[in-house]
Design a protein around this motif. Sequence first.
Motif, PDB file in Angstrom:
ATOM      1  N   SER A 294       0.845  -1.181   0.000  1.00 49.59           N
ATOM      2  CA  SER A 294       0.000   0.000   0.000  1.00 49.59           C
ATOM      3  C   SER A 294       0.886   1.238   0.000  1.00 49.59           C
TER       4      SER A 294
ATOM      5  N   GLY B 266      -0.445   4.334  -0.350  1.00 47.57           N
ATOM      6  CA  GLY B 266      -1.253   5.483   0.001  1.00 47.57           C
ATOM      7  C   GLY B 266      -1.054   5.946   1.430  1.00 47.57           C
TER       8      GLY B 266
ATOM      9  N   LYS C 216      -3.586   6.088   3.519  1.00 46.76           N
ATOM     10  CA  LYS C 216      -4.708   5.588   4.304  1.00 46.76           C
ATOM     11  C   LYS C 216      -4.293   4.992   5.655  1.00 46.76           C
TER      12      LYS C 216
ATOM     13  N   LEU D 285      -3.350   7.846   8.000  1.00 46.44           N
ATOM     14  CA  LEU D 285      -4.501   8.645   8.430  1.00 46.44           C
ATOM     15  C   LEU D 285      -5.341   7.909   9.467  1.00 46.44           C
ATOM     16  N   TRP D 286      -5.495   6.597   9.304  1.00 47.83           N
ATOM     17  CA  TRP D 286      -6.218   5.819  10.308  1.00 47.83           C
ATOM     18  C   TRP D 286      -5.494   5.863  11.648  1.00 47.83           C
TER      19      TRP D 286
END
Length: 103
Positions: free
Chosen positions: A15, A17, A19, A22-23
């Motif tokens: 991955s 990104g 994401k 941010l989580w």
Amino acid sequence: MKFDVPVPPERIRISTGLKPYLWALGLTWALPAVLVLVGWVVLSLTTDAPTCQDSTMNCISIEPANGMLMLALVFLMPVCAVAGLLAVTVIAVRKAARRRQAP
């Protein structure tokens, strides 16, 4: 009629990104900050500062809402900041390890 479809080699999905970051930051920084803000608003609307019964003593009373805010700023937010930085570091290290393993 039967077609032989070659099985693709197993790949490690990387991955790239933002994401996961941010989580992690949302759970360790944003969620506690929102909960403290909601608690402060609810406590400031419901209770007042305790009154001092003895007028001869110098009583210093703090409202429950401000006391919760002070405790959150002194104890909770530094812990959340360290937890967030640790989570982001772990995510970055695991991503780097997966990249090194990928063919």
